[in-house]
Design a protein around this motif. Structure first.
Motif, PDB file in Angstrom:
ATOM      1  N   LYS A   6      11.998   4.106  -2.824  1.00 28.83           N
ATOM      2  CA  LYS A   6      11.307   5.383  -2.631  1.00 28.83           C
ATOM      3  C   LYS A   6      11.239   5.756  -1.141  1.00 28.83           C
ATOM      4  O   LYS A   6      11.437   6.907  -0.761  1.00 28.83           O
ATOM      5  CB  LYS A   6       9.898   5.264  -3.199  1.00 28.83           C
ATOM      6  CG  LYS A   6       9.172   6.595  -3.282  1.00 28.83           C
ATOM      7  CD  LYS A   6       7.928   6.457  -4.145  1.00 28.83           C
ATOM      8  CE  LYS A   6       7.118   7.734  -4.183  1.00 28.83           C
ATOM      9  NZ  LYS A   6       5.839   7.532  -4.864  1.00 28.83           N
ATOM     10  N   TYR A   7      10.962   4.754  -0.279  1.00 28.95           N
ATOM     11  CA  TYR A   7      10.687   5.093   1.135  1.00 28.95           C
ATOM     12  C   TYR A   7      11.732   4.558   2.103  1.00 28.95           C
ATOM     13  O   TYR A   7      11.594   4.697   3.302  1.00 28.95           O
ATOM     14  CB  TYR A   7       9.304   4.550   1.536  1.00 28.95           C
ATOM     15  CG  TYR A   7       8.199   5.176   0.740  1.00 28.95           C
ATOM     16  CD1 TYR A   7       7.920   6.544   0.880  1.00 28.95           C
ATOM     17  CD2 TYR A   7       7.453   4.430  -0.166  1.00 28.95           C
ATOM     18  CE1 TYR A   7       6.921   7.135   0.131  1.00 28.95           C
ATOM     19  CE2 TYR A   7       6.445   5.021  -0.908  1.00 28.95           C
ATOM     20  CZ  TYR A   7       6.179   6.375  -0.762  1.00 28.95           C
ATOM     21  OH  TYR A   7       5.201   6.967  -1.496  1.00 28.95           O
ATOM     22  N   GLU A  12      10.831  -0.926  -5.888  1.00 29.65           N
ATOM     23  CA  GLU A  12      10.488   0.491  -6.062  1.00 29.65           C
ATOM     24  C   GLU A  12      10.111   1.122  -4.719  1.00 29.65           C
ATOM     25  O   GLU A  12      10.573   2.205  -4.364  1.00 29.65           O
ATOM     26  CB  GLU A  12       9.310   0.644  -7.035  1.00 29.65           C
ATOM     27  CG  GLU A  12       9.747   0.612  -8.483  1.00 29.65           C
ATOM     28  CD  GLU A  12       8.542   0.545  -9.422  1.00 29.65           C
ATOM     29  OE1 GLU A  12       7.404   0.742  -8.941  1.00 29.65           O
ATOM     30  OE2 GLU A  12       8.741   0.283 -10.610  1.00 29.65           O
ATOM     31  N   LEU A  13       9.261   0.390  -3.959  1.00 26.28           N
ATOM     32  CA  LEU A  13       8.831   0.925  -2.654  1.00 26.28           C
ATOM     33  C   LEU A  13      10.045   1.124  -1.742  1.00 26.28           C
ATOM     34  O   LEU A  13      10.164   2.130  -1.049  1.00 26.28           O
ATOM     35  CB  LEU A  13       7.834  -0.033  -1.986  1.00 26.28           C
ATOM     36  CG  LEU A  13       6.395   0.038  -2.523  1.00 26.28           C
ATOM     37  CD1 LEU A  13       5.569  -1.098  -1.967  1.00 26.28           C
ATOM     38  CD2 LEU A  13       5.739   1.366  -2.142  1.00 26.28           C
ATOM     39  N   GLN A  67       7.897  -4.148  -7.907  1.00 24.62           N
ATOM     40  CA  GLN A  67       7.120  -3.240  -7.052  1.00 24.62           C
ATOM     41  C   GLN A  67       7.783  -3.076  -5.675  1.00 24.62           C
ATOM     42  O   GLN A  67       7.905  -1.977  -5.148  1.00 24.62           O
ATOM     43  CB  GLN A  67       5.718  -3.831  -6.838  1.00 24.62           C
ATOM     44  CG  GLN A  67       4.621  -2.934  -7.368  1.00 24.62           C
ATOM     45  CD  GLN A  67       3.276  -3.598  -7.141  1.00 24.62           C
ATOM     46  OE1 GLN A  67       3.108  -4.779  -7.427  1.00 24.62           O
ATOM     47  NE2 GLN A  67       2.323  -2.841  -6.621  1.00 24.62           N
ATOM     48  N   SER A  95       4.140   5.516   2.668  1.00 26.21           N
ATOM     49  CA  SER A  95       4.539   6.919   2.795  1.00 26.21           C
ATOM     50  C   SER A  95       4.327   7.417   4.228  1.00 26.21           C
ATOM     51  O   SER A  95       5.185   8.089   4.805  1.00 26.21           O
ATOM     52  CB  SER A  95       3.710   7.742   1.810  1.00 26.21           C
ATOM     53  OG  SER A  95       3.940   9.095   2.031  1.00 26.21           O
ATOM     54  N   SER A 139       0.857  -1.190   0.000  1.00 25.20           N
ATOM     55  CA  SER A 139       0.000   0.000   0.000  1.00 25.20           C
ATOM     56  C   SER A 139       0.885   1.230   0.000  1.00 25.20           C
ATOM     57  O   SER A 139       1.586   1.502   0.975  1.00 25.20           O
ATOM     58  CB  SER A 139      -0.895  -0.005   1.232  1.00 25.20           C
ATOM     59  OG  SER A 139      -1.345   1.289   1.491  1.00 25.20           O
ATOM     60  N   GLU A 140       0.828   1.969  -1.110  1.00 22.29           N
ATOM     61  CA  GLU A 140       1.709   3.132  -1.270  1.00 22.29           C
ATOM     62  C   GLU A 140       1.477   4.160  -0.162  1.00 22.29           C
ATOM     63  O   GLU A 140       2.405   4.664   0.450  1.00 22.29           O
ATOM     64  CB  GLU A 140       1.431   3.757  -2.645  1.00 22.29           C
ATOM     65  CG  GLU A 140       2.250   5.001  -2.915  1.00 22.29           C
ATOM     66  CD  GLU A 140       3.456   4.713  -3.822  1.00 22.29           C
ATOM     67  OE1 GLU A 140       4.350   5.549  -3.849  1.00 22.29           O
ATOM     68  OE2 GLU A 140       3.490   3.638  -4.457  1.00 22.29           O
ATOM     69  N   LYS A 141       0.179   4.442   0.138  1.00 20.29           N
ATOM     70  CA  LYS A 141      -0.055   5.519   1.120  1.00 20.29           C
ATOM     71  C   LYS A 141       0.438   5.104   2.500  1.00 20.29           C
ATOM     72  O   LYS A 141       0.976   5.916   3.248  1.00 20.29           O
ATOM     73  CB  LYS A 141      -1.518   5.951   1.150  1.00 20.29           C
ATOM     74  CG  LYS A 141      -2.534   4.867   1.069  1.00 20.29           C
ATOM     75  CD  LYS A 141      -3.936   5.450   1.072  1.00 20.29           C
ATOM     76  CE  LYS A 141      -4.892   4.307   1.420  1.00 20.29           C
ATOM     77  NZ  LYS A 141      -6.055   4.156   0.686  1.00 20.29           N
TER      78      LYS A 141
END
Length: 1496
Positions: free
Chosen positions: A1480-1481, A1476-1477, A1473, A1354, A1349-1351
């Protein structure tokens, strides 16, 4: 600000000839209470530059009573050895480097009064005692010699520095002798001249008698002939001067060659600063001497008021002396000086150290005669500590010696900048509180109930409130004015008033502008506002929330009540502690999260600290008061009662607690985690305070007369000692002085005989400055009066241990003071049962009501049954049914509490008993009580007539009182119709049972005296722990609520159950249900399931709880069968036996069959009952039993919601249960919840919720994510170890810290764990299992997309950033402080080191990429990061923030691990995926390392 520990030690012992000493090189020691404190003086003390060069470095612990003598070995090469003598009868030899006893002897039979280590013989220690016996002890050959020179009390002795066999001894009556120990103690000279105690003997440092040009004429007499023999001039007598100081106010100098006095120096009466001294008044005096080594023509002595004098001996005909510190004001001691000892420091300074009755140790520079520094000390328990909120760093200490100390802890020039305030105090200072805004305004409360206000900036005496408490002042607090004070206009009233809570249970509000006016009892306001009928609880603690809008009161029954200003509306009661509440503290307002200011920590006579979060209650402002029974956090670890708690003003949620287990403990309350434990005290801690300026520094005070400043970073232990470890502390405590009377029967030894007072305020009279009394040297004025009053209470309290009917003895003392002494000695010799009355009267009077009394001393069960029968009798409205009537007849003794008819029955039974035992006179007395006067009147008629008879009876009654026969006297008063007088006489002498019987038989039932008798007796019984009989008294007084409360006081399951039943009988439903629930929880801890269900049956309102307990029982049994739980229990209910069928179905089946839950209405009712209870979130320190109960509460809500088809509720409740197990790091339980409640996965719930976006969708998504997360782990572990029962080490890997760091933990653990497991030989397994696993797991791995879950990724990243920045800031502060300290010490290398550390800790960890290595972040950069992250978090929708979600990056890492271990199992798309996550985070410290592994 000195970053170093400090000690405020106990006061040096008084009235000892030699109890301090020092050796060259700078080590000074002084005896204080039962130990010796060591002080390093000079350059080697390592003091901060600019401050005085000394430091308290340690303590010699081992004696069990007062140390009366202390002496170093002054032999070069063995300065590390010293000797002590003590009232425990031993002389111990110590090594100060190791602080251990080298050897000891107990040769003396009597109190040792003098001790000296021979300066000539390196292993000879000479000691003398009160009976005149001297022992010489040779350490190296462990040999001793007993000498008995004179049958007089020895006061001091000093070995000659020139001749190894000569010892000079001074006696109490003024005689001085010089003996030769090589000749069995033969007296060489007997020096007569003084006519009072010899306090000090000093030999002239030079051999020979040429150093003083003493006038030859006055010495021209021929040689004196001691003992009738002419002595040849040998080396022994070659001559040497000797100086002696005596209480007769003179110093005499003697010539040894001639054996006579050559000079007399009379002490001058100095005009003391602050008033002259009247020479006719015999003032306190201790005359101690020091003859300086390098100046044989000078002699130093003490004087009357604490001054020191330097005498010039060259001009003997005129008194010539110089005053020490003559120029500077206030540097001298203010009371008499006891000991002087010289000290040469390493840098060759000549110093002199003095100890005094003013409790200061002072150091003098011998070249200037000025005071270099002062070490203050404490002469009593350190009861209270308070930092001024205005004058930062100003610490007030309330001490049991009747003085307040104000310590300026920030003073640059002086580590011990302490001012004393004693005026107007005159008692132990038990409570302190600074005014929040007014400078120098300090409120204090004392042991005798006084409340006062000091202005610490002026020299004025304090203002004292005209309203006193009846007992010790426990707590003081400043708060907003309440009515009636707040009713004045704005200008007529203060902005803050002072609240004081006293030992009698009352809180008073004092007006600081008019302390002479009346103080108001706030109970009246509480009663009026909340219209309370029953007795208010006894208050023991008060604490105002920082904003002044909320007041918390702690009570003796353990409850805490929260009130709202302005009218003190009760908004909630916290039923958590069940013992007396000692301390309450609100969290400060300036934390990073404002809601933390609603945290309230509390400690009681139990060892557990509870923290409550009161935000919701206070903000909801409920109509009627709420009851809270669940804490937000529980801090357990201490092993004795908690006396004080304090929040750190520098951290969020960090608390320090002080306990009777002898330690102070720092906690992270939000994680329920113990951080560090301080064990420096040798006693029970009484108070603790966090430094307002230094986050690392805490001050604590204890009953060892010490205040320690200590640093959290320097403590080696993290939690309080448990079990065996606390034995060492116990040993330490045992070596404290015992408050017992001395065995020796000496007329002078008047040790008080008071046992420890009930409220924990120990009797310090015994321990404090017990110098004078035990030494038989008591100065006759001051010391004795202080001790006199302690006898009555002492003896009374010994007596009151007997059955309640006994007579208090204190009356004996009101009549005559003469008998005091022999009574006390009697008490010492015989067991306390034999009452001191027996001096005047041979036999104890027979009890009038022996049967009734004995029935009140039966087993607990019987007494509980009594209470229930009595409650039923008093509260059943209609006629009593037969069963109760027969019960009452059997229990005739309850007549005392019911009605007159029953009382008559009781008197009848007692009367018969008296007749059968042949005591007709007692039978007649009882008849008289009933009012049957026939016999009496007949006698009167036969005598001289009615009036004469009246007069005679009254006179006889008075005479009986003198013989302590109060009951008989009362009967006589009854015979002349003086009922009230008779009742009053019985009551005032504590014959409550008899008083009630008389009042009930003779007065109207509604007479207020009767109720007052019941309540007074009830309170006394309650205090003595006779709870069941006290409950009967309260029932008799129609205070049924109080009866139930007092029964519950014991807190064991049986008492709680009886109390709940009683409350239910008398219609107190809310109380009954809370007691029944407490009882069930007690039984639950013992895993007594049947008993717990029975307790819950008592009250209809606990139906919901019965369901929770039922589910908990079934789950525990289920875990036990699967061998996942260590605990075993035998007593399961019968319905828990079946094990077939899915778990949820089994639960609902039992609910239907056993609890009658067969329709939705019932379920709805139970659901509503349970929804009102909110449990706090779990941490990984939550105890497992508590965790299971809370999880089962959520699961019960989930099942009930399913039953009434409220699927939203079911999802939320299930998620709460799962998150609770996840937060606590208990993976096993989480998986069990999944398998029992979601055996088919989450799909059926999705169907029930429907397709549309309901408000519960985010919660459902989280639940599903946790379900997958659990399976993901199980699958990953099954790859490395095929055995499905891997939960044993699952749990090990999952002892998480917080949700922010948990991923780091797991990811640190997991790869290594796996490697180790893979390398083990694998057990063989059937191949088809693999295939099935892979089919299921393929399915499972596909669903793992839900975890990406991207949100959430984040949000979690922002939260991690915030935590990391806060940690970095805290680390920066710590490093800054460290570097400050390092700069202030002079050595260079430290500094660079600490800077490197700072750079390292602020850049990334060493294992990271090279280019980042040395870029420490600046403060603005950090602040910017923090603000950005907080802004990001604020933008997320509430639905995302409300429900927790598994750590997204953690899941990515596991999937990538699985992909690398089992190629092809995870699709390329998912691996991409995940990477990437991570890229990114994964920019926080926790994940950087792993991102590099997988993403490069």
């Amino acid at each position: 600000m000195g970053q170093e520990p400090r000690t405020l030690p106990p006061s040096p012992n008084w009235y000892c000839a030699r109890c301090s000493d020092a050796v060259p090189g700078g080590l000074f020691g002084f005896a204080a209470r039962t130990s010796v404190f060591l002080v390093r003086v000079g350059p080697s003390a390592g003091a901060i530059p600019g401050t005085p060069p000394f430091r308290v470095i340690g303590e010699l612990v081992g004696h069990t009573e007062r140390v009366s003598g202390f002496t170093f070995s002054h032999y070069p090469g063995q300065y590390n050895l010293c000797a002590t003598s003590s009232d425990d009868g031993t002389v111990k030899i110590w090594d100060v480097e190791t602080r251990t006893v080298v050897t000891e002897h107990a040769l003396h039979q009597h109190t040792i009064s003098a001790l000296h280590w021979s300066p000539q013989v390196k292993d000879l220690i000479v000691s003398g005692d009160e009976k005149g016996v001297v022992f010489c002890y040779w350490l190296n050959r462990n040999d001793s010699q007993h000498l008995f020179i004179e049958p007089r009390t020895i006061f001091c002795l000093t070995c000659s520095p020139h001749h190894e066999d000569l010892v000079a001894i001074g006696y109490k009556d003024g005689i001085v002798v010089i003996i030769d120990i090589s000749k069995k103690g033969e007296v060489v000279h007997r020096l007569r001249g003084h006519d009072d105690e010899i306090h000090s003997i000093a030999w002239c440092p030079l051999l020979g008698e040429d150093c003083l040009s003493i006038n030859q004429e006055e010495n021209s007499e021929e040689l004196e002939i001691p003992n009738g023999k002419v002595i040849a001039q040998t080396a022994v007598t070659k001559g040497c001067y000797l100086a002696t100081g005596s209480k007769d106010q003179t110093i005499r100098i003697w010539s040894c060659s001639r054996g006579r006095g050559v000079m007399i120096l009379k002490l001058p009466f100095l005009k003391r600063r602050g008033g002259g001294i009247d020479p006719t008044v015999k003032e306190r005096l201790w005359l101690t001497l020091h003859w300086p080594k390098d100046q044989p023509t000078q002699l130093i002595s003490s004087c009357f008021g604490g001054e020191l004098l330097l005498w010039d001996l060259t001009q003997s005909w005129r008194r010539k002396y110089t005053l020490f510190s003559a120029s500077s004001e206030g540097q001298n001691h203010s009371r008499i000086v006891f000991n002087l000892c010289p000290l040469q420091t390493e840098d060759d300074k000549q110093l002199l150290l003095s100890t005094s009755m003013d409790r200061d140790v002072k150091c003098w520079d011998m070249t200037t005669l000025e005071c270099c520094w002062t070490l203050p000390s404490l002469g009593g328990f350190a009861y209270s500590l308070a930092f001024s909120p205005v004058d930062m760093g100003c610490l007030a200490i309330g001490v049991g010696d009747g003085m307040i100390r104000v310590w300026n802890t920030l003073s640059i020039r002086n580590n011990y900048d302490v001012k004393n305030f004693w005026q107007g105090v005159k008692s132990k200072v038990t409570a302190l509180c600074w005014h929040p805004t007014k400078e120098g305004c300090l409120a204090f409360g004392t042991d005798d109930g006084k409340v006062g206000l000091y202005d610490t900036y002026s020299n004025k005496p304090p203002q004292i409130s005209s309203t006193y408490h009846k007992k010790t002042v426990y707590t003081l607090a400043w708060g907003p004015p309440l009515p009636p004070i707040s009713l004045g206009g704005e200008g007529d009233r203060p902005s803050l008033t002072l609240y004081s809570c006293g030992g009698e249970g009352i809180v008073l509000q004092h007006n600081p502008w008019k302390l002479g006016g009346e103080a108001y009892d706030i109970n009246k306001l509480i009663r009026d506002t909340n219209s309370i009928k029953y007795k208010l609880p006894v208050h023991t603690e008060i604490s105002w929330k920082a904003d002044g809008k909320i007041m918390a009161l702690g009570n003796e029954d353990g409850s805490i009540e929260i009130f709202q200003v302005p009218s003190l509306k009760l908004i909630c009661t916290i039923q958590q502690h069940h013992k007396l509440v000692n301390t309450i503290s609100w969290h400060h307002e300036h934390g990073s999260q404002p809601e933390l200011s609603y945290l309230m920590a509390s400690g009681s006579n139990n060892a557990v600290i509870y923290v409550h979060h009161l935000k919701t209650v206070i903000e909801s402002n409920p109509e009627s008061p709420v009851t809270i029974t669940e804490p937000y956090r529980t801090l357990s670890g201490h092993t004795a009662k908690i006396t004080s708690v304090a929040w750190s003003p520098h951290h969020d949620g960090r608390l320090v607690s002080a306990s009777y287990d002898g330690t102070a403990q720092v906690w992270d309350t939000l994680r329920e985690e113990p951080l560090c434990n301080f064990r420096g005290h040798r006693g029970r801690l009484l108070c603790v305070a966090w430094s307002p300026l230094d986050p690392d520094c805490i001050y604590s005070g204890a009953d060892d007369f010490c205040v320690y400043k200590w640093l959290t970073s320097m403590q080696e232990h993290s939690r309080p000692p448990q079990g065996k470890k606390s034995i060492e502390l116990e040993k330490k405590r045992l070596s404290q002085p015992k408050p017992k009377p001395k065995k020796k029967k000496k007329p002078t030894s008047r040790a008080p005989v008071k046992p420890e007072a009930y409220d924990g305020n120990e009797d310090e009279g015994i321990r404090e400055s017990s110098g004078p009394v035990e030494n038989g040297v008591s100065d006759q004025e001051g010391e004795e009066e202080a001790r006199e009053p302690e006898f009555p209470s002492g003896i009374a309290s010994v007596a009151s241990r007997e059955p309640v009917t006994c007579t208090p003895v204190s009356l004996g003392f009101e009549k005559s003071k003469v008998t005091v002494n022999n009574k006390v000695t009697l008490l010492k010799k015989e067991p306390p049962k034999e009452k001191p009355e027996s001096l005047t009267k041979k036999r104890k009077a027979r009890s009038m009501l022996p049967l009734t009394t004995s029935l009140d001393h039966r087993s607990k069960e019987e007494l509980h049954q009594d209470c229930l029968v009595l409650a039923t009798a008093k509260h059943s409205k209609a006629e009593l049914n037969e069963e109760v009537s027969t019960d009452l007849e059997e229990r005739f003794h309850l007549g005392l509490f019911t009605d007159r008819a029953a009382l008559y029955r009781m008197i009848e039974v007692e009367g018969k008993g008296h007749l059968e035992n042949g005591h007709p006179e007692l039978f007649h007395q009882l008849m008289l009580w009933k009012g049957d006067l026939k016999g009496v009147l007949q006698t009167a008629a036969e005598r001289a007539g009615y009036h004469v008879w009246l007069w005679a009876v009254e006179a006889f009654a008075k005479q009986l009182c003198f013989q302590d026969q109060y009951v008989k006297a009362a009967s006589h008063l009854l015979s002349i119709h003086k009922v009230y007088e008779a009742v009053e006489l019985l009551k005032s002498n504590h014959f409550y049972r008899e008083a009630i019987a008389v009042a009930k038989a003779r007065l109207r039932p509604e007479d207020p005296i009767l109720k007052d008798l019941y309540l007074t007796w009830g309170a006394i019984l309650e205090k003595d722990g006779h709870y069941a009989v006290a409950a009967k008294c309260y029932l008799g007084a129609a205070s049924a609520y109080d009866a139930a409360k007092v029964l519950a006081k014991k807190g064991d399951a049986a008492s709680l159950k009886t109390a709940a039943e009683l409350a239910s009988i008398v219609g107190e439903n809310a109380l009954s249900s809370s007691l029944a629930l407490r009882c069930a929880q007690e039984l639950l801890l013992a895993r007594n399931w049947v008993g717990a269900q029975e307790a819950l049956k008592l009250h209809e309102s606990l139906k919901g709880q019965r369901l929770v307990f039922c589910l908990l029982e079934l789950l525990s049994k289920h875990l036990e069968e699967r061998q996942l739980s260590e605990a075993r229990s035998s007593s399961y209910n019968a319905w828990a036996a079946g094990t077939e069928g899915p778990f949820v179905e089994r639960v609902t089946a039992v609910w239907k069959s056993t609890f009658g839950l067969d329709n939705p209405e019932h379920c709805q009712a139970a659901l509503q009952q349970l929804q009102s209870i909110k449990y706090p979130s779990a941490t990984n320190n939550t105890p497992s039993k508590q965790l299971l109960l809370h999880i089962c509460h959520d699961l019960t809500l989930a099942v009930l919601s399913q039953q009434v088809a409220s699927w939203d509720g079911a999802v939320e409740a299930l998620l709460r249960a799962v998150v609770r197990s996840y937060d606590s790091g208990n993976f096993t339980i989480m998986q069990e919840v999944h398998s029992a409640f979601l055996p088919e996965g989450c799909d059926h719930l999705r169907d029930k919720l429907g397709e549309h976006q309901s408000p519960t969708t985010p919660a459902f998504k989280s639940l599903e994510a946790f379900f997958i997360y659990g399976h993901l782990y199980e699958f990953w572990w099954s790859l490395s170890r095929p055995c499905p029962k891997s939960s044993v080490w699952v749990r090990a890997a999952h002892r998480r810290t917080t949700s922010v760091e948990q991923s780091q933990q797991i990811n640190n653990a997991s790869p290594e764990e796996i490697d180790s497991k893979v390398s083990q030989p694998e057990p063989s397994r059937p191949p088809e299992l693999d295939v099935r696993l892979t089919e299921e797991s393929e399915q499972m791995l596909i669903t793992c997309k839900e975890l990406f879950s991207e949100k959430h990724a984040s949000l979690q990243n922002s939260q991690r950033t915030v935590a990391e920045v806060q940690e970095t800031l805290a680390e920066m502060i710590r490093q800054h402080q460290k570097s400050q300290v390092c700069k202030s010490t002079t050595n260079g290398p430290d500094k660079n080191e600490s800077e490197q550390v700072a750079e390292q800790s602020l850049s990334s960890p060493p294992s990271e990429c090279k280019e980042e290595k040395n870029q420490p972040l600046s403060l603005p950069e950090l602040t910017k990061r923090l603000t950005e992250a907080n802004e990001k978090i604020a933008k997320f929708p509430e639905s995302v923030k409300t429900w927790p979600f598994p750590d997204v990056l953690e899941c990515c890492l596991i999937l990538l691990h699985i992909g690398s271990q089992c190629p092809g199992s995870v699709t390329q798309d998912m691996q991409r995926q995940a990477q990437e996550l991570l890229q990114k985070y994964g920019n926080t410290k926790v994940y950087k390392r792993y991102c590099q592994t997988f993403c490069t």
